[in-house]
Write a protein that holds these residues in place. Sequence first.
Motif, PDB file in Angstrom:
ATOM      1  N   ARG A   8       1.311   2.407  -3.477  1.00  0.00           N
ATOM      2  CA  ARG A   8      -0.073   2.964  -3.796  1.00  0.00           C
ATOM      3  C   ARG A   8       0.208   4.283  -3.538  1.00  0.00           C
ATOM      4  O   ARG A   8      -0.165   5.293  -4.587  1.00  0.00           O
ATOM      5  CB  ARG A   8      -1.324   2.207  -3.483  1.00  0.00           C
ATOM      6  CG  ARG A   8      -2.465   2.737  -4.293  1.00  0.00           C
ATOM      7  CD  ARG A   8      -3.953   1.954  -3.688  1.00  0.00           C
ATOM      8  NE  ARG A   8      -3.660   0.688  -3.194  1.00  0.00           N
ATOM      9  CZ  ARG A   8      -4.102  -0.162  -4.046  1.00  0.00           C
ATOM     10  NH1 ARG A   8      -4.370   0.091  -5.272  1.00  0.00           N
ATOM     11  NH2 ARG A   8      -4.005  -1.510  -3.657  1.00  0.00           N
ATOM     12  N   HIS A   9       0.394   4.849  -2.559  1.00  0.00           N
ATOM     13  CA  HIS A   9       0.492   5.965  -2.006  1.00  0.00           C
ATOM     14  C   HIS A   9       1.522   7.049  -2.743  1.00  0.00           C
ATOM     15  O   HIS A   9       1.651   8.145  -3.258  1.00  0.00           O
ATOM     16  CB  HIS A   9       0.920   6.140  -0.661  1.00  0.00           C
ATOM     17  CG  HIS A   9      -0.333   6.100   0.505  1.00  0.00           C
ATOM     18  ND1 HIS A   9      -1.326   7.062   0.720  1.00  0.00           N
ATOM     19  CD2 HIS A   9      -0.732   5.036   0.974  1.00  0.00           C
ATOM     20  CE1 HIS A   9      -2.357   6.599   1.402  1.00  0.00           C
ATOM     21  NE2 HIS A   9      -2.094   5.181   1.695  1.00  0.00           N
ATOM     22  N   HIS A  63      -7.009  11.250  -4.882  1.00  0.00           N
ATOM     23  CA  HIS A  63      -7.419  10.178  -3.702  1.00  0.00           C
ATOM     24  C   HIS A  63      -6.594   9.104  -4.118  1.00  0.00           C
ATOM     25  O   HIS A  63      -6.298   8.609  -5.120  1.00  0.00           O
ATOM     26  CB  HIS A  63      -8.869   9.886  -3.713  1.00  0.00           C
ATOM     27  CG  HIS A  63      -9.879  10.836  -3.599  1.00  0.00           C
ATOM     28  ND1 HIS A  63     -10.100  11.739  -2.639  1.00  0.00           N
ATOM     29  CD2 HIS A  63     -10.743  11.620  -4.652  1.00  0.00           C
ATOM     30  CE1 HIS A  63     -10.719  12.795  -2.529  1.00  0.00           C
ATOM     31  NE2 HIS A  63     -11.230  12.497  -3.960  1.00  0.00           N
ATOM     32  N   VAL A  64      -6.041   8.352  -2.940  1.00  0.00           N
ATOM     33  CA  VAL A  64      -5.400   7.092  -3.015  1.00  0.00           C
ATOM     34  C   VAL A  64      -5.915   5.865  -3.813  1.00  0.00           C
ATOM     35  O   VAL A  64      -5.474   5.321  -4.417  1.00  0.00           O
ATOM     36  CB  VAL A  64      -4.725   6.790  -1.739  1.00  0.00           C
ATOM     37  CG1 VAL A  64      -5.664   6.068  -0.680  1.00  0.00           C
ATOM     38  CG2 VAL A  64      -3.427   5.661  -1.881  1.00  0.00           C
ATOM     39  N   GLU A  65      -7.411   6.053  -3.308  1.00  0.00           N
ATOM     40  CA  GLU A  65      -7.898   4.748  -4.110  1.00  0.00           C
ATOM     41  C   GLU A  65      -8.301   5.012  -5.643  1.00  0.00           C
ATOM     42  O   GLU A  65      -9.001   4.251  -6.200  1.00  0.00           O
ATOM     43  CB  GLU A  65      -9.539   4.822  -3.277  1.00  0.00           C
ATOM     44  CG  GLU A  65     -10.339   5.988  -3.295  1.00  0.00           C
ATOM     45  CD  GLU A  65     -10.082   6.937  -2.033  1.00  0.00           C
ATOM     46  OE1 GLU A  65     -10.959   7.419  -1.586  1.00  0.00           O
ATOM     47  OE2 GLU A  65      -8.955   6.895  -1.525  1.00  0.00           O
ATOM     48  N   GLN A 117       0.503   7.687  -5.987  1.00  0.00           N
ATOM     49  CA  GLN A 117      -0.668   8.861  -6.085  1.00  0.00           C
ATOM     50  C   GLN A 117       0.072   9.942  -5.992  1.00  0.00           C
ATOM     51  O   GLN A 117      -0.399  10.971  -6.665  1.00  0.00           O
ATOM     52  CB  GLN A 117      -1.607   8.576  -4.698  1.00  0.00           C
ATOM     53  CG  GLN A 117      -2.235   9.863  -4.653  1.00  0.00           C
ATOM     54  CD  GLN A 117      -2.860   9.944  -3.070  1.00  0.00           C
ATOM     55  OE1 GLN A 117      -2.325   9.322  -2.236  1.00  0.00           O
ATOM     56  NE2 GLN A 117      -3.839  10.718  -2.659  1.00  0.00           N
ATOM     57  N   THR A 118       1.047  10.211  -5.202  1.00  0.00           N
ATOM     58  CA  THR A 118       1.862  11.406  -5.351  1.00  0.00           C
ATOM     59  C   THR A 118       2.539  11.665  -6.423  1.00  0.00           C
ATOM     60  O   THR A 118       2.699  12.910  -7.030  1.00  0.00           O
ATOM     61  CB  THR A 118       2.691  11.242  -4.039  1.00  0.00           C
ATOM     62  OG1 THR A 118       2.239  11.106  -2.547  1.00  0.00           O
ATOM     63  CG2 THR A 118       3.406  12.623  -4.072  1.00  0.00           C
ATOM     64  N   GLU A 174       0.828  -1.367  -0.107  1.00  0.00           N
ATOM     65  CA  GLU A 174      -0.033   0.094  -0.125  1.00  0.00           C
ATOM     66  C   GLU A 174       0.736   1.226  -0.029  1.00  0.00           C
ATOM     67  O   GLU A 174       0.399   2.167  -0.423  1.00  0.00           O
ATOM     68  CB  GLU A 174      -1.026   0.171   1.307  1.00  0.00           C
ATOM     69  CG  GLU A 174      -2.063  -0.954   1.221  1.00  0.00           C
ATOM     70  CD  GLU A 174      -2.816  -0.844  -0.150  1.00  0.00           C
ATOM     71  OE1 GLU A 174      -3.105   0.057  -0.667  1.00  0.00           O
ATOM     72  OE2 GLU A 174      -3.257  -2.055  -0.765  1.00  0.00           O
TER      73      GLU A 174
END
Length: 405
Positions: free
Chosen positions: A72-73, A83-85, A76-77, A69
């Motif tokens: 994933r973050h 949103h991360v999702e 995202q950045t 996870e």
Amino acid sequence: MLDIQKIRLDFPILNEVINGKPLVYFDNAATTQKPLPVLNALARYYEHYNANIHRGIHHLAEKATSAFEASRHKIQTFMNARHVEEIIFTYGTTDGINLVSQSYGRTFLKEGDEIIISTMEHHSNIVPWQMLCEEKGCVLRVIPINDAGELLMDEYEKMLSEKTKFVSVVHVSNALGTINPVAEIIEKAHAVGAKVLVDGAQATSHIDIDVQALDCDFYVFSLHKLYGPTGMGALYGKKDILNAMPPYRGGGEMIKEVTFAKTIYNDLPYKFEAGTPNIADVVAAYNAVEYVETLGKKQIADYEHELLVYGTEALQSIEGLKLVGTAKEKVSVISFILEGIHPQDVGVILDQQGIAVRTGHHCTQPLMQRLGIPGTSRASFAVYNTKEEIDKLVVGLERVKKMLS
């Protein structure tokens, strides 16, 4: 300034000797090589905390889940998603495009709706839409290009209408290096109510990606072209659109509750991530993105542009060589043909000299048909390449001419 010789030490494969010659790797548009932080992350995962994720409560499972996870973050950045999702892990760019075409396309597109792509698309951004058109009765339209390999935006504007429901275009051409004006494409598509997917397979290692600034509805890319592992990629999608889309695959992880009567699907992002994912490679993706961020995207882009300018001038000095793809806005990709010599023969003789280039149609057969050629030889540069290696390419091409002309 980047210390290129120090960077090269991060890539062990560059020490390989091919046919008695030091490796010169100019096939980065196909896949980039992997730095030590990525290789070490893969080994560390398998050696110290290999476990399935999300489902276990034991130490290894929790450690693997946390690392998974964290990637994933990080992505995202990297993409500046809200949103991360909104970050869905896929098996690559092709998988991401198929997810959107089969989930969004099957659900929201109908007979007579028009889908727009461009002449320079990779087959992975053509075939899924053709399949959808055959199934749903949609109409596929194609933005033409000029001889330099640039989109004819006036023609694109003429195509747009209330019938246009989806636009899917490549950010950077893998065959030509052309950087397309995707922000303008998105804005004009949204003006007629169409959704837009951007194929970022070739862009993410060269260009800053800000999905909020672009306002794209979907963005897809593969990590193996961003100094990361093969077999994994990411799909960004706007949260409200992803929530409205049905799952693409069924199985474990993408469910909340299963009975023989009915299944309740999981929340984002998990409803699109059925089954055991490519855990180790997702974990190592963190290190690939971090490596690029540490070097600096602008510093990488500036250096690669320097290589592009140097390489373009050097190759143009070769008599009988013609550049294919001369757009004003390009990344560090140079496609070319040698008069009277088949690209495959060019590749074979260069390989004998330890120089790796890509030859053929580059999974862009319609583009090659438009240009009136069977294919090209392609040299594509990354941050670890040097001007001295480009000089070796020039010498190698002169040898090709001497042997085959």
